[in-house]
Design an enzyme around this catalytic site. Structure first.
Site, PDB file in Angstrom:
ATOM      1  N   ASP A 158       4.885 136.064   5.027  1.00  0.00           N
ATOM      2  CA  ASP A 158       4.113 134.983   5.643  1.00  0.00           C
ATOM      3  C   ASP A 158       3.565 134.024   4.582  1.00  0.00           C
ATOM      4  O   ASP A 158       3.103 132.931   4.910  1.00  0.00           O
ATOM      5  CB  ASP A 158       2.921 135.576   6.405  1.00  0.00           C
TER       6      ASP A 158
ATOM      7  N   GLN B 280      -0.114 139.777  12.127  1.00  0.00           N
ATOM      8  CA  GLN B 280      -0.318 138.634  13.018  1.00  0.00           C
ATOM      9  C   GLN B 280      -1.790 138.206  12.996  1.00  0.00           C
ATOM     10  O   GLN B 280      -2.691 139.033  13.116  1.00  0.00           O
ATOM     11  CB  GLN B 280       0.140 138.979  14.446  1.00  0.00           C
TER      12      GLN B 280
ATOM     13  N   LYS C   7       9.321 137.179  17.530  1.00  0.00           N
ATOM     14  CA  LYS C   7       9.783 137.433  16.159  1.00  0.00           C
ATOM     15  C   LYS C   7      10.670 138.677  16.125  1.00  0.00           C
ATOM     16  O   LYS C   7      11.737 138.685  15.495  1.00  0.00           O
ATOM     17  CB  LYS C   7       8.569 137.597  15.225  1.00  0.00           C
TER      18      LYS C   7
HETATM   19  N1  GUN Z   1      -0.741 133.175  13.855  1.00  0.00           N
HETATM   20  C1  GUN Z   1      -0.326 131.923  14.159  1.00  0.00           C
HETATM   21  N2  GUN Z   1       0.715 131.555  13.375  1.00  0.00           N
HETATM   22  C2  GUN Z   1       0.941 132.614  12.559  1.00  0.00           C
HETATM   23  C3  GUN Z   1       1.886 132.837  11.515  1.00  0.00           C
HETATM   24  O1  GUN Z   1       2.735 131.996  11.158  1.00  0.00           O
HETATM   25  N3  GUN Z   1       1.802 134.054  10.913  1.00  0.00           N
HETATM   26  C4  GUN Z   1       0.875 134.983  11.262  1.00  0.00           C
HETATM   27  N4  GUN Z   1       0.867 136.144  10.590  1.00  0.00           N
HETATM   28  N5  GUN Z   1      -0.019 134.796  12.205  1.00  0.00           N
HETATM   29  C5  GUN Z   1       0.031 133.612  12.851  1.00  0.00           C
END
Ligand code: GUN
Length: 291
Positions: free
Chosen positions: A120, A97, A53
Site C-alpha cells: 500500500d 484496510q 481486491k
Molecule cells: N482505504 C481507502 N483506500 C484505501 C487504500 O488504498 N488502502 C487501504 N489499505 N485502505 C484504504
C-alpha cells in the site's frame, strides 16, 4: 470543446494483461504471489473493497490470505498478526484496510509492516522517501500512482505544469501531491481552509480532486484544456435508480467535460486503477523475493 474521456477501465485492463504475464513467469519458477488482507471491524465499505481486491487476486492467479479481526481487537493483536504475516514466506504483500476502528494506533500498525511487503506504500519510511529528493520508496500508494498513470496515458505534460490537488488525505491527496512534485510539476495542495478555492483551481493545468464532496468542483472552475482526475466516489440521490442513488465524483462532470481537455469519469476512471496498482505492487513484491 468536449474533453477527451480518460477510460480507467481500458488502461487498468492493459495493466491486468501485463500483470497476468508476470504472474505466469513467476509460476514457471515455482513462485505464486501472495497478498494478505487485514480487515479490522465491521465497516461495510471496507468489507466491499477488500472483497473486490481478493476477487481480482483470484482472477490473476495471486493467492490471497484474508484475515479478519473484531473491532475490539487490541493494538497488540493487530500488530501481532502483521508480524506473523511479515515472517510468512508465502505472503509478498500486506494490506491493512483503512480506516482502522477508533482506539487503534494506525501509524504503529503501518510501521509494523515490513517495508518489503508494504504494497500500500503507507509505511512511514516509504512515505518519507516519497517526500524526499533523490530517494525512492519501495512501493507507492496505489490510488495516487493510478492518477499519475492516467495523466501520462492521456498525454499530460507533468514537468513544469501547474498542478492543483484538492484534498490532503494520507491515502490520496498528500501522496498524489508528492508524486506530482517528483514529476517536476509545480504543486498547490488545497483543503477546507483554502481561500478562493475556485480561483486556485482555475490556474491549474492539472487538477486532482480528492475531497469526498459530491460535485463540489464546478465546470467554471476548470481552466480550458486542463486535465482533470476525479478520485471522488460519492452517492447522490437518484430516484430513477433501483438503489435510489448513483455514484458521482468530486467534480461536476457534465459541466467540466465541456471545458476540460481530458477528464476521468466516475465510475470507470480512477477506481479500476487502484486495485490494479495493488496487484502490480504485490507482483513486484513477489518478484523481489525471486531475485
Ligand atoms: N482505504 C481507502 N483506500 C484505501 C487504500 O488504498 N488502502 C487501504 N489499505 N485502505 C484504504
Amino acid at each position: 470543446m468536449t474533453a477527451k474521456i480518460i477510460d480507467g477501465k481500458v488502461i487498468a485492463d492493459e495493466m491486468k494483461a501485463e500483470i497476468a504475464e508476470g504472474v505466469k513467469k513467476l509460476a514457471a519458477g515455482g513462485i505464486k504471489p501472495g497478498l494478505a488482507t487485514v480487515l479490522v471491524g465491521e465497516n461495510p465499505a471496507s468489507h466491499t473493497y477488500v472483497g473486490m481486491k481478493r476477487k481480482m487476486c483470484a482472477e490473476l492467479g495471486i493467492e490471497s490470505f484474508g484475515h479478519e479481526l473484531p473491532a475490539t481487537a487490541s493494538q497488540q493483536e493487530v500488530e501481532g498478526l502483521v508480524k506473523t504475516l511479515n515472517a510468512d514466506p508465502k505472503v509478498h504483500g500486506i494490506l491493512v484496510q483503512l480506516p482502522l476502528p477508533s482506539g487503534l494506533d494506525e501509524e504503529a500498525v503501518l510501521r509494523a509492516i515490513s517495508i518489503e511487503k508494504d504494497v500500500d506504500g503507507f509505511h512511514p519510511i516509504n512515505i518519507g522517501r516519497l517526500a524526499q529528493k533523490g530517494r525512492e520508496p519501495m512501493f507507492v500508494p496505489c490510488t495516487p500512482a493510478g492518477c499519475i498513470i492516467l495523466l501520462k496515458k492521456a498525454g499530460a505534460k507533468l514537468s513544469g505544469a501547474n498542478a492543483v490537488v484538492v484534498g490532503r488525505s494520507n491515502i490520496v491527496g498528500m501522496p498524489a501531491a508528492l508524486l506530482l512534485v517528483k514529476e517536476d510539476a509545480t504543486v498547490t495542495i488545497c483543503h477546507s481552509r483554502t481561500k478562493d478555492l475556485a480561483g486556485v483551481v482555475r490556474q491549474a493545468d492539472i487538477v486532482i480532486a480528492a475531497i469526498g464532496k459530491a460535485e463540489m468542483i464546478r465546470g467554471d472552475w476548470i481552466k480550458p484544456g486542463a486535465y482533470v482526475i476525479d478520485v471522488g466516489t460519492n452517492r447522490k440521490e437518484d430516484p430513477t435508480k433501483k438503489s435510489g442513488y448513483r455514484l458521482v465524483g468530486d467534480v461536476a462532470y457534465d459541466e467540466a467535460v465541456e471545458v476540460a481537455g481530458a477528464i476521468t469519469p466516475v465510475p470507470g476512471g480512477v477506481g479500476p486503477m487502484t486495485i490494479m496498482g495493488l496487484m502490480q505492487n504485490t507482483l513486484r513484491g513477489a518478484q523481489m523475493t525471486a531475485k
